[in-house]
Motif scaffolding. Structure first.
Motif, PDB file in Angstrom:
ATOM      1  N   LYS A 149     -12.404  10.243 -27.385  1.00  0.00           N
ATOM      2  CA  LYS A 149     -11.146   9.846 -27.789  1.00  0.00           C
ATOM      3  C   LYS A 149      -9.947   8.971 -26.740  1.00  0.00           C
ATOM      4  O   LYS A 149      -9.112   8.555 -27.498  1.00  0.00           O
ATOM      5  N   LYS A 150     -10.311   9.870 -25.907  1.00  0.00           N
ATOM      6  CA  LYS A 150      -9.793   8.533 -24.795  1.00  0.00           C
ATOM      7  C   LYS A 150      -9.974   7.344 -24.991  1.00  0.00           C
ATOM      8  O   LYS A 150      -9.347   6.109 -24.799  1.00  0.00           O
ATOM      9  N   SER A 151     -11.069   6.921 -25.027  1.00  0.00           N
ATOM     10  CA  SER A 151     -11.575   5.261 -25.223  1.00  0.00           C
ATOM     11  C   SER A 151     -10.765   4.583 -26.175  1.00  0.00           C
ATOM     12  O   SER A 151     -11.080   3.488 -26.696  1.00  0.00           O
ATOM     13  N   PHE A 152     -10.942   5.708 -27.471  1.00  0.00           N
ATOM     14  CA  PHE A 152     -10.250   4.658 -28.693  1.00  0.00           C
ATOM     15  C   PHE A 152      -8.538   4.512 -28.077  1.00  0.00           C
ATOM     16  O   PHE A 152      -7.580   4.710 -27.731  1.00  0.00           O
TER      17      PHE A 152
ATOM     18  N   LEU B 263     -20.615  26.994 -22.623  1.00  0.00           N
ATOM     19  CA  LEU B 263     -21.093  26.313 -21.578  1.00  0.00           C
ATOM     20  C   LEU B 263     -21.343  24.975 -22.641  1.00  0.00           C
ATOM     21  O   LEU B 263     -20.239  23.804 -21.808  1.00  0.00           O
ATOM     22  N   LYS B 264     -21.858  25.236 -23.571  1.00  0.00           N
ATOM     23  CA  LYS B 264     -22.105  23.996 -24.461  1.00  0.00           C
ATOM     24  C   LYS B 264     -21.347  23.887 -25.288  1.00  0.00           C
ATOM     25  O   LYS B 264     -20.468  22.445 -25.062  1.00  0.00           O
ATOM     26  N   GLU B 265     -20.274  24.879 -25.200  1.00  0.00           N
ATOM     27  CA  GLU B 265     -18.399  24.471 -26.262  1.00  0.00           C
ATOM     28  C   GLU B 265     -18.232  23.555 -25.205  1.00  0.00           C
ATOM     29  O   GLU B 265     -17.088  22.447 -25.398  1.00  0.00           O
ATOM     30  N   GLN B 266     -17.877  23.536 -23.618  1.00  0.00           N
ATOM     31  CA  GLN B 266     -16.757  23.042 -22.928  1.00  0.00           C
ATOM     32  C   GLN B 266     -17.459  21.446 -23.058  1.00  0.00           C
ATOM     33  O   GLN B 266     -16.509  20.961 -22.503  1.00  0.00           O
ATOM     34  N   ASP B 267     -19.141  21.345 -22.660  1.00  0.00           N
ATOM     35  CA  ASP B 267     -19.574  20.575 -22.771  1.00  0.00           C
ATOM     36  C   ASP B 267     -19.258  19.199 -24.251  1.00  0.00           C
ATOM     37  O   ASP B 267     -18.931  18.006 -24.015  1.00  0.00           O
ATOM     38  N   THR B 268     -20.001  19.533 -24.826  1.00  0.00           N
ATOM     39  CA  THR B 268     -19.011  19.035 -26.249  1.00  0.00           C
ATOM     40  C   THR B 268     -17.410  19.000 -25.923  1.00  0.00           C
ATOM     41  O   THR B 268     -17.293  17.880 -26.843  1.00  0.00           O
ATOM     42  N   LYS B 269     -16.541  19.039 -26.125  1.00  0.00           N
ATOM     43  CA  LYS B 269     -15.372  19.498 -25.998  1.00  0.00           C
ATOM     44  C   LYS B 269     -14.357  18.133 -25.297  1.00  0.00           C
ATOM     45  O   LYS B 269     -13.888  17.001 -25.333  1.00  0.00           O
ATOM     46  N   ARG B 270     -16.161  18.269 -23.706  1.00  0.00           N
ATOM     47  CA  ARG B 270     -15.303  17.427 -22.578  1.00  0.00           C
ATOM     48  C   ARG B 270     -15.567  15.802 -23.548  1.00  0.00           C
ATOM     49  O   ARG B 270     -14.925  14.587 -23.366  1.00  0.00           O
ATOM     50  N   ASP B 271     -17.084  15.984 -24.128  1.00  0.00           N
ATOM     51  CA  ASP B 271     -17.166  14.662 -25.208  1.00  0.00           C
ATOM     52  C   ASP B 271     -16.771  13.465 -25.622  1.00  0.00           C
ATOM     53  O   ASP B 271     -16.013  12.770 -25.753  1.00  0.00           O
ATOM     54  N   ILE B 272     -16.060  14.976 -26.810  1.00  0.00           N
ATOM     55  CA  ILE B 272     -14.955  14.640 -27.438  1.00  0.00           C
ATOM     56  C   ILE B 272     -14.073  14.140 -26.905  1.00  0.00           C
ATOM     57  O   ILE B 272     -13.202  12.842 -27.560  1.00  0.00           O
ATOM     58  N   ASP B 273     -13.229  14.786 -25.649  1.00  0.00           N
ATOM     59  CA  ASP B 273     -12.356  13.876 -25.025  1.00  0.00           C
ATOM     60  C   ASP B 273     -11.896  12.597 -24.840  1.00  0.00           C
ATOM     61  O   ASP B 273     -11.625  12.213 -24.548  1.00  0.00           O
ATOM     62  N   ARG B 274     -13.541  12.233 -23.679  1.00  0.00           N
ATOM     63  CA  ARG B 274     -13.906  11.031 -23.635  1.00  0.00           C
ATOM     64  C   ARG B 274     -14.223  10.663 -24.749  1.00  0.00           C
ATOM     65  O   ARG B 274     -13.263   8.856 -24.456  1.00  0.00           O
TER      66      ARG B 274
END
Length: 150
Positions: free
Chosen positions: A147-150, A134-145
């Motif tokens: 990346k998307k903002s840049f 679950l922690k890995e999924q949360d960090t991956k989701r945060d990183i994707d967010r």
């Protein structure tokens, strides 16, 4: 062109550690394959067992075909899986000796319209393993967010 159907068992990747995967054919009747092509199947509660060195998918749900007659299939029956003899022997040995289980991961149809079941040789996860995933999924989701903002 036939539309391919992908029915996933999302819960399996959360509850189990998948060691090996295999693709198996299924022995189905006519109404079962028609229901699968319509996408009316579930494999989340399913598992696989051996009966006399033959592998069966148990507790998989394929909804009864709406236009079937008295020859319609049972929705929760055992369905035989087709694998090579070498694969069956190795799976049987690992299930008996190591205490592993076989779980259906994905039910899909090929371009020719044939139903295939991806099964996995799995070991159950502990609760701390689930928390880590679950922690890995949360960090991956945060990183994707980010990346998307840049």
């Amino acid at each position: 062109m036939i539309k391919t159907v992908n029915i996933l068992n999302k819960r399996a990747r959360f509850d189990y550690e998948i060691l090996e995967t295999y693709t198996a054919g299924m022995v189905l009747t006519g109404t079962e394959i028609k229901s699968i092509r319509l996408g009316k199947a579930q494999i989340t509660e399913g598992f696989c067992e051996f009966h006399n060195l033959e592998l069966f998918a148990i507790n998989t749900y394929i909804e009864e075909y709406a236009f079937g007659n008295q020859f319609n299939h049972k929705s929760r029956s055992e369905r035989k899986l087709l694998l090579n003899k070498r694969e069956l022997k190795s799976l049987h040995k690992s299930v008996q000796v190591k205490g592993l289980t076989i779980i259906p991961l994905k039910l899909h149809t090929t371009e020719k319209g044939i139903a295939k079941l991806d099964i996995g040789l799995c070991r159950g996860k502990k609760t701390y393993d689930k928390r880590e995933s679950l922690k890995e999924q949360d960090t991956k989701r945060d990183i994707d967010r980010i990346k998307k903002s840049f």
